[in-house]
Design a protein around this motif. Structure first.
Motif, PDB file in Angstrom:
ATOM      1  N   GLU A  62     -45.630  55.727 103.305  1.00 27.49           N
ATOM      2  CA  GLU A  62     -45.626  54.296 102.964  1.00 27.49           C
ATOM      3  C   GLU A  62     -45.761  53.474 104.245  1.00 27.49           C
ATOM      4  N   LYS A  63     -46.388  52.303 104.104  1.00 27.18           N
ATOM      5  CA  LYS A  63     -46.575  51.419 105.268  1.00 27.18           C
ATOM      6  C   LYS A  63     -45.210  50.996 105.837  1.00 27.18           C
ATOM      7  N   GLY A  64     -45.075  51.136 107.150  1.00 19.28           N
ATOM      8  CA  GLY A  64     -43.845  50.701 107.816  1.00 19.28           C
ATOM      9  C   GLY A  64     -42.763  51.766 107.861  1.00 19.28           C
ATOM     10  N   VAL A  65     -43.006  52.921 107.217  1.00 19.92           N
ATOM     11  CA  VAL A  65     -41.994  53.985 107.174  1.00 19.92           C
ATOM     12  C   VAL A  65     -42.285  55.026 108.254  1.00 19.92           C
ATOM     13  N   ASP A  66     -41.227  55.466 108.923  1.00 19.03           N
ATOM     14  CA  ASP A  66     -41.358  56.501 109.944  1.00 19.03           C
ATOM     15  C   ASP A  66     -41.846  57.802 109.280  1.00 19.03           C
ATOM     16  N   PRO A  67     -42.924  58.406 109.781  1.00 20.72           N
ATOM     17  CA  PRO A  67     -43.455  59.628 109.128  1.00 20.72           C
ATOM     18  C   PRO A  67     -42.442  60.777 109.079  1.00 20.72           C
ATOM     19  N   HIS A  68     -41.388  60.715 109.934  1.00 17.97           N
ATOM     20  CA  HIS A  68     -40.358  61.774 109.909  1.00 17.97           C
ATOM     21  C   HIS A  68     -39.067  61.266 109.273  1.00 17.97           C
ATOM     22  N   SER A  69     -39.171  60.173 108.573  1.00 18.26           N
ATOM     23  CA  SER A  69     -37.972  59.520 108.031  1.00 18.26           C
ATOM     24  C   SER A  69     -37.137  60.429 107.131  1.00 18.26           C
ATOM     25  N   GLU A  70     -35.817  60.310 107.285  1.00 16.73           N
ATOM     26  CA  GLU A  70     -34.888  61.042 106.403  1.00 16.73           C
ATOM     27  C   GLU A  70     -34.138  60.033 105.519  1.00 16.73           C
ATOM     28  N   THR A  71     -34.656  58.831 105.425  1.00 15.45           N
ATOM     29  CA  THR A  71     -34.001  57.800 104.609  1.00 15.45           C
ATOM     30  C   THR A  71     -34.031  58.198 103.140  1.00 15.45           C
ATOM     31  N   GLU A  72     -32.894  58.022 102.468  1.00 18.35           N
ATOM     32  CA  GLU A  72     -32.848  58.377 101.044  1.00 18.35           C
ATOM     33  C   GLU A  72     -33.462  57.273 100.184  1.00 18.35           C
ATOM     34  N   THR A  73     -34.177  57.696  99.146  1.00 20.40           N
ATOM     35  CA  THR A  73     -34.662  56.734  98.152  1.00 20.40           C
ATOM     36  C   THR A  73     -33.977  57.022  96.819  1.00 20.40           C
ATOM     37  N   TYR A  74     -33.062  57.996  96.844  1.00 20.63           N
ATOM     38  CA  TYR A  74     -32.281  58.357  95.649  1.00 20.63           C
ATOM     39  C   TYR A  74     -30.923  58.854  96.127  1.00 20.63           C
ATOM     40  N   PHE A  75     -29.873  58.542  95.373  1.00 22.00           N
ATOM     41  CA  PHE A  75     -28.575  59.171  95.657  1.00 22.00           C
ATOM     42  C   PHE A  75     -27.779  59.344  94.367  1.00 22.00           C
ATOM     43  N   HIS A  76     -26.855  60.266  94.437  1.00 22.05           N
ATOM     44  CA  HIS A  76     -25.933  60.528  93.326  1.00 22.05           C
ATOM     45  C   HIS A  76     -24.580  60.769  93.974  1.00 22.05           C
ATOM     46  N   ILE A  77     -23.576  60.002  93.573  1.00 23.53           N
ATOM     47  CA  ILE A  77     -22.251  60.127  94.194  1.00 23.53           C
ATOM     48  C   ILE A  77     -21.200  60.255  93.106  1.00 23.53           C
ATOM     49  N   GLN A  78     -20.302  61.212  93.296  1.00 25.13           N
ATOM     50  CA  GLN A  78     -19.163  61.279  92.380  1.00 25.13           C
ATOM     51  C   GLN A  78     -17.930  60.771  93.123  1.00 25.13           C
ATOM     52  N   ALA A  79     -17.478  59.604  92.731  1.00 25.96           N
ATOM     53  CA  ALA A  79     -16.349  58.978  93.415  1.00 25.96           C
ATOM     54  C   ALA A  79     -15.102  59.053  92.531  1.00 25.96           C
ATOM     55  N   THR A  80     -13.967  58.660  93.135  1.00 26.36           N
ATOM     56  CA  THR A  80     -12.725  58.554  92.340  1.00 26.36           C
ATOM     57  C   THR A  80     -11.961  57.327  92.818  1.00 26.36           C
ATOM     58  N   SER A  81     -11.045  56.893  91.958  1.00 21.57           N
ATOM     59  CA  SER A  81     -10.255  55.710  92.296  1.00 21.57           C
ATOM     60  C   SER A  81      -8.779  56.092  92.337  1.00 21.57           C
ATOM     61  N   SER A  82      -8.021  55.395  93.174  1.00 22.66           N
ATOM     62  CA  SER A  82      -6.583  55.685  93.221  1.00 22.66           C
ATOM     63  C   SER A  82      -5.801  54.762  92.284  1.00 22.66           C
ATOM     64  N   LEU A  83      -6.494  53.926  91.512  1.00 20.46           N
ATOM     65  CA  LEU A  83      -5.777  53.093  90.536  1.00 20.46           C
ATOM     66  C   LEU A  83      -5.091  54.033  89.546  1.00 20.46           C
ATOM     67  N   PRO A  84      -3.802  53.862  89.285  1.00 24.94           N
ATOM     68  CA  PRO A  84      -3.111  54.794  88.391  1.00 24.94           C
ATOM     69  C   PRO A  84      -3.821  54.946  87.034  1.00 24.94           C
ATOM     70  N   GLU A  85      -4.434  53.874  86.561  1.00 26.61           N
ATOM     71  CA  GLU A  85      -5.110  53.934  85.242  1.00 26.61           C
ATOM     72  C   GLU A  85      -6.336  54.839  85.263  1.00 26.61           C
ATOM     73  N   PHE A  86      -6.900  55.060  86.434  1.00 27.98           N
ATOM     74  CA  PHE A  86      -8.161  55.813  86.474  1.00 27.98           C
ATOM     75  C   PHE A  86      -8.110  57.064  87.353  1.00 27.98           C
ATOM     76  N   GLU A  87      -6.916  57.441  87.767  1.00 27.03           N
ATOM     77  CA  GLU A  87      -6.789  58.606  88.646  1.00 27.03           C
ATOM     78  C   GLU A  87      -7.496  59.813  88.041  1.00 27.03           C
ATOM     79  N   GLY A  88      -8.352  60.454  88.811  1.00 28.77           N
ATOM     80  CA  GLY A  88      -9.007  61.674  88.359  1.00 28.77           C
ATOM     81  C   GLY A  88     -10.245  61.451  87.498  1.00 28.77           C
ATOM     82  N   VAL A  89     -10.520  60.214  87.123  1.00 26.02           N
ATOM     83  CA  VAL A  89     -11.713  59.960  86.283  1.00 26.02           C
ATOM     84  C   VAL A  89     -12.945  59.947  87.192  1.00 26.02           C
ATOM     85  N   PRO A  90     -13.940  60.822  86.936  1.00 21.58           N
ATOM     86  CA  PRO A  90     -15.136  60.781  87.788  1.00 21.58           C
ATOM     87  C   PRO A  90     -15.884  59.455  87.629  1.00 21.58           C
ATOM     88  N   LEU A  91     -16.222  58.874  88.743  1.00 23.10           N
ATOM     89  CA  LEU A  91     -16.975  57.615  88.751  1.00 23.10           C
ATOM     90  C   LEU A  91     -18.323  57.937  89.380  1.00 23.10           C
TER      91      LEU A  91
END
Ligand code: BG6
Length: 467
Positions: free
Chosen positions: A308-337
């Motif tokens: 793509e124009k303006g992009v480094d030909p060796h770029s490792e920049t992500e154009t997609y991600f998937h993250i499994q987070a968690t919250s310490s709120l007691p109501e949501f402890e352990g719920v995958p976010l």
């Protein structure tokens, strides 16, 4: 929060100074928002717009540049363009030169004199964030942002995301803002908070009592926030390559959406109260260790991105991600976010999905999982649907999945919808901070994001995949 039937009239003369009037944001969003507010008579009764930019334009050239955008964009009621433009003026200046601001201060002072009033002044920084620091320093140094009083002759500063490029940078920018302005003068825009469907989240969650008892880890199995786009980086390759998907939409829009689904019920509709509930939810996101980042996240790049124009030909920049987070709120402890976003997807899909646990009481056989799911759709449709089970007609007790749904566009007339920027600008003029992001929220967002980016780039874990 404004509605189309909200008839607040702004009687005090107001001057808008737009830095970067010839830039992308004005072209794509701000001009249309201003014009719609103008047509709906939601702008102050007396207003004036000063476009500030480096280009060698004058008033006439600015107007013809804007007219061209409006004509190409087929803005409605073309017979009103000319009267709309009557209050547009151009100030040529370099963002980095104090003398340009002195000239601006003189011009605005002259208007105040002419109109015999201390006008309200709104400074919109529709510019790359690298210019923020200089602009706000110069605005302050030339006295442009000193208000006459909080009610009359107020001054407000509007900034767009990204707020900083990393945690330290965001802290520095915020410290500087805090030294120069009072918090009530600062409007940090995350345009997702201005979307009709997003504004509805709190109404939906806290006006429907059937949701209250089940909104916790006893009933909720997981929450997914998905922002999938079919577009690629288009003309923004150079910018995007320095940023990546997580910083571009994850650090802001997606975390804001998640916060609205996690936050506790605010005690009132007071802006500070709502912002502090959102902030508490963001603060509760558990910071990941490098091992957790390697295990609980994925990053990928679409095939062809490095050409793509303006992009480094060796770029490792992500154009997609998937993250499994968690919250310490007691109501949501352990719920995958789950947070998932990508460019160049087969179809656009922006949604939040709340999956409920299987019911222990369910005696009926159903092939597959029996989960109830709440789908909160933002794109391409704007609707809410709930997946539930029902008995198939007949002699047996066969169970089938069905959907209850509410479609915003089927329920309301198109004219009733307020565009994101239109609503946000209206709120800024009105002085309603509810839909703007606080400094605490931004810092919590960066605290969550930064260790992930660090592990991706420094430890190269997990590996970048190609899709
Ligand atoms: C912007 C991002 O903030 O949000 C873009 O910079 C993204 O990359 C856009 O496409 C998505 O916003 P919307 O309103 O089009 O869903």
């Amino acid at each position: 929060m404004p509605t189309t039937s909200d008839t607040t009239k702004f009687t005090l003369p107001t001057i808008f100074v737009i830095f970067g009037i010839t830039g992308d944001l004005v072209k794509k969003k701000i001009l249309k928002a201003l014009y719609n507010l103008y047509l709906k008579k939601h702008l102050p009764e007396k207003f004036r717009i000063y476009g500030f930019s480096r280009r060698d334009y004058d008033d006439f050239k600015l107007k013809s540049y804007l007219r061209d955008i409006m004509e190409k964009g087929k803005y409605e009621q073309s017979d009103k363009y000319d009267t709309f433009f009557e209050e547009f003026f151009y100030v040529k200046g370099d963002f980095f030169e104090k003398s340009a601001y002195e000239h601006l201060a003189k011009t605005l002072g002259h208007i105040d004199g002419q109109w015999s009033i201390c006008t309200n002044k709104l400074f919109y920084l529709a510019v790359p964030p690298t210019a923020y620091s200089d602009i706000i320093t110069n605005l302050h140094a030339t006295g442009l942002t000193i208000p006459c009083s909080p009610e009359e002759g107020w001054t407000r500063v509007i900034l767009e995301k990204p707020f900083g490029t990393n945690l330290q940078n965001a802290i520095d920018l915020d410290r500087q803002l805090g030294e120069l302005f009072k918090e009530e003068q600062i409007y940090r825009v995350d345009h997702y908070l201005g979307k009709e469907t997003v504004k509805n989240i709190l109404v939906f969650r806290f006006s429907n009592s059937f949701l209250t008892p089940v909104w916790n880890k006893e009933y909720i199995e997981q929450i997914e926030v998905r922002l999938m786009e079919d577009i690629k980086v288009e003309t923004r390759g150079e910018f995007y390559d320095k940023v990546g998907t997580l910083r571009d939409v994850g650090q802001n829009h997606m975390l804001q959406l998640l916060a609205l689904f996690l936050m506790k019920a605010p005690k009132s509709l007071d802006a500070q109260e709502i912002k502090s509930c959102r902030s508490e939810a963001l603060k509760s996101l558990q910071i990941m260790s490098p091992q957790e980042v390697a295990r609980q996240t994925k990053r990928a790049q679409y095939k062809g991105y490095t050409s793509e124009k303006g992009v480094d030909p060796h770029s490792e920049t992500e154009t997609y991600f998937h993250i499994q987070a968690t919250s310490s709120l007691p109501e949501f402890e352990g719920v995958p976010l789950i947070l998932e976003s990508g460019k160049a997807q087969s179809a656009p899909c922006i949604e939040v999905v709340v999956s409920f646990k299987e019911s222990d009481l369910c005696l009926y056989a159903f092939p597959g999982k029996q989960r109830n799911k709440l789908h909160y759709h933002l794109k391409p449709d704007e609707k809410i649907s709930m997946r539930f089970l029902a008995k198939k007609p007949g002699f047996s007790n066969e169970v089938e999945q069905h959907e209850l749904g509410f479609d915003y566009h089927a329920a309301y007339d198109a004219a009733e919808f307020v565009d994101d920027y239109e609503g946000l600008l209206y709120d800024i003029i009105k002085g309603d901070q509810t839909l703007f992001v606080s400094t605490d929220e931004i810092i919590s967002e960066w605290k969550f994001i930064e260790p992930i980016i660090k592990t991706w780039h420094e430890d190269k874990k997990p590996e970048l995949e190609i899709y």
